[in-house]
Design an enzyme around this catalytic site. Structure first.
Site, PDB file in Angstrom:
ATOM      1  N   LYS A 101       0.735  -1.184  -0.021  1.00 27.60           N
ATOM      2  CA  LYS A 101       0.074  -0.039  -0.228  1.00 27.60           C
ATOM      3  C   LYS A 101       0.973   1.312   0.077  1.00 27.60           C
ATOM      4  O   LYS A 101       1.998   1.195   0.617  1.00 27.60           O
ATOM      5  CB  LYS A 101      -1.064   0.046   1.429  1.00 27.60           C
ATOM      6  CG  LYS A 101      -2.166   0.792   1.209  1.00 27.60           C
ATOM      7  CD  LYS A 101      -3.025   0.288   0.033  1.00 27.60           C
ATOM      8  CE  LYS A 101      -4.562   0.503   0.412  1.00 27.60           C
ATOM      9  NZ  LYS A 101      -5.248  -0.566   0.046  1.00 27.60           N
TER      10      LYS A 101
HETATM   11  N1  GLU Z   1      -7.041   0.015  -3.626  1.00 31.62           N
HETATM   12  C1  GLU Z   1      -7.864  -1.344  -3.583  1.00 31.62           C
HETATM   13  C2  GLU Z   1      -7.922  -2.299  -2.212  1.00 31.62           C
HETATM   14  O1  GLU Z   1      -7.661  -1.647  -1.379  1.00 31.62           O
HETATM   15  C3  GLU Z   1      -7.075  -1.869  -4.935  1.00 31.62           C
HETATM   16  C4  GLU Z   1      -5.926  -2.464  -4.898  1.00 31.62           C
HETATM   17  C5  GLU Z   1      -5.328  -2.935  -6.243  1.00 31.62           C
HETATM   18  O2  GLU Z   1      -6.292  -3.178  -7.031  1.00 31.62           O
HETATM   19  O3  GLU Z   1      -4.142  -3.352  -6.318  1.00 31.62           O
HETATM   20  O4  GLU Z   1      -7.999  -3.439  -2.582  1.00 31.62           O
END
Ligand code: GLU
Length: 430
Positions: free
Chosen positions: A118
């Protein structure tokens, strides 16, 4: 040899974040439940690699402002790390580490060849003007260039970022490496190698989970009412999809206010209202009454969908929820203390790591298409998404029933065990 005491997450650089401590608490509970090796548990408590960067940006008024950016890669065991990039005022290292850990479990449950990651920048995107957001994004990409790559770490949108943000990252990275590299990010515009249906994927996945849960409980969607917290990408698409299935959305809230209409909120009209007003909020929608923020989550409904922030369902309000199903569109909306309260109710919980996994699942499809340079049509994307969501949902339910544990414990154990199994097979280096 005497046994080492288990690691203490509170004394790490992530430890000042309640969200990180919550993720660790969940992991410890699952480790106990599944008899996971203590050394492996300790390793999984700490992200593999974290980078904190200063991101100086030339502001529209000529000043230079420096923002703090983070990228945390929880696990690189199963493939590149994968996860969103969030722009939010109070984002910090611990929160990003927690979200990265949850991404690992999410990818594990969905059987995707990714670890979790993240990123975040501490900024309120609503306050950025003109070209500031673009310059911020491009400079951040540059600052973390050394730890990202299509086989290393692949970003995607999250709170406060979107397709355009991904396009800037794609362009910045491609300019550096000297060739067009769409597989560096997912959630890009379709014209740049993005996947059709990626934007809607999280909300669609949430809805598949809700209808599966309804099926099990004998609830017909046409008789259901929904309350949704958040009207961003996840919340708005979930509302659309629920309405398509005949459900009524009776209350919606965002950071600026909450609205309620027991006859059902007209989502198309609400979307127009949001697009038209400057703060992009549901507040002030004329065809609903304003309600106090604190009342939103406790409004009676068939399904409650928190689709905004983490840690909004707490010990203080958990006992007051009046829903039959709690479908967690957001990451980490329910604290472990709230979970203990909910365990004594008959509320059916679809936990975040399963419920909102549709987004990263279609991100995986996008990455595969970009690597293969062969694009799928929307029908293929949606049918694969549905198949994989339902398979995961049923595996979680089977695990929960077989071991007589909550859906959350079942989902987290499937995710944690997948990562732990791969670690065991690869063995420890050197
Ligand atoms: N931000 C989204 C999540 O929390 C998607 C992450 C992604 O597609 O890599 O799952």
């Amino acid at each position: 040899m005497s046994a080492m005491p288990p690691a203490n997450p509170a004394s790490t650089p992530f430890g000042s974040s309640p969200t990180y401590l919550m993720a660790c608490q969940q992991l410890r509970a699952v480790a106990r439940e599944t008899g996971l090796d203590e050394g492996v548990t300790d390793r999984l408590m700490f992200p593999k690699r974290s980078q904190v960067v200063a991101v100086p940006v030339r502001m529209e008024d000529g000043r230079t402002e420096t923002f703090i950016g983070y990228r945390v890669q929880h696990s690189l065991t199963s493939g590149p790390s994968k996860g969103g990039l969030r722009y939010a005022k109070n984002v910090d290292l611990g929160e990003v580490a927690a979200l990265a850990m949850w991404m690992s479990w999410k990818c594990g449950i969905m059987n995707l060849p990714f670890g979790g990651a993240k990123g975040g920048i501490a900024v309120d995107p609503a306050e950025l003007r003109g070209g500031e957001k673009e310059r911020l994004t491009r400079r951040f990409t540059d600052e973390i260039q050394n730890i990202i790559g299509p086989r290393v770490d692949v970003m995607a949108p999250d709170m406060g970022t979107d397709e355009q943000t991904m396009a800037w990252i794609y362009d910045t990275y491609s300019m550096k490496v000297g060739y067009a590299c769409p597989e560096i990010v997912t959630g890009k515009p379709v014209e740049l190698g993005g996947c059709v249906g990626r934007r809607e994927a999280t909300g669609r996945g949430v809805t598949y989970c809700i209808t599966e849960a309804f099926d099990e409980l004998g609830i017909r969607p046409e008789t259901a009412t929904a309350v949704v917290q958040g009207f961003g990408n996840v919340g708005s698409v979930t509302c659309d999809e629920l309405v398509k299935r005949g459900a009524k959305v009776v209350a919606i809230g965002d950071r600026y206010g909450a609205i309620r209409n027991d006859r059902g909120i007209n989502i198309a009209k609400l979307s127009e209202h949001v697009a038209r007003n400057e703060r992009k909020t549901v507040a002030g929608f004329p065809e609903a009454e304003a309600i106090p923020d604190a009342e939103l989550l406790t409004t009676p409904c068939t399904v409650l969908v928190p689709a905004a922030m983490e840690r909004v369902i707490t010990e203080a309000n958990a006992g007051k929820l009046r829903c039959r199903v709690l479908a967690e569109g957001a990451n980490g909306p329910t604290t472990p203390e709230a979970d203990a309260v909910l365990a004594r109710s008959d509320i059916h919980i679809v936990p975040d790591v399963l419920c909102n996994a549709g987004g990263v699942t279609v991100s995986y499809f996008e990455w595969v298409q970009d690597l293969a340079q062969f694009m799928w049509d929307e029908e293929e994307v949606n049918s694969q998404l549905k198949k994989q969501m339902l398979r995961a949902f049923r595996r979680v339910r089977a695990e929960a029933k077989a071991r007589r544990v909550s859906n959350r414990t079942a989902a987290l154990s499937l995710g944690v065990q997948k990562v732990a199994r791969e670690k065991a097979k690869r063995r420890l280096y050197p």
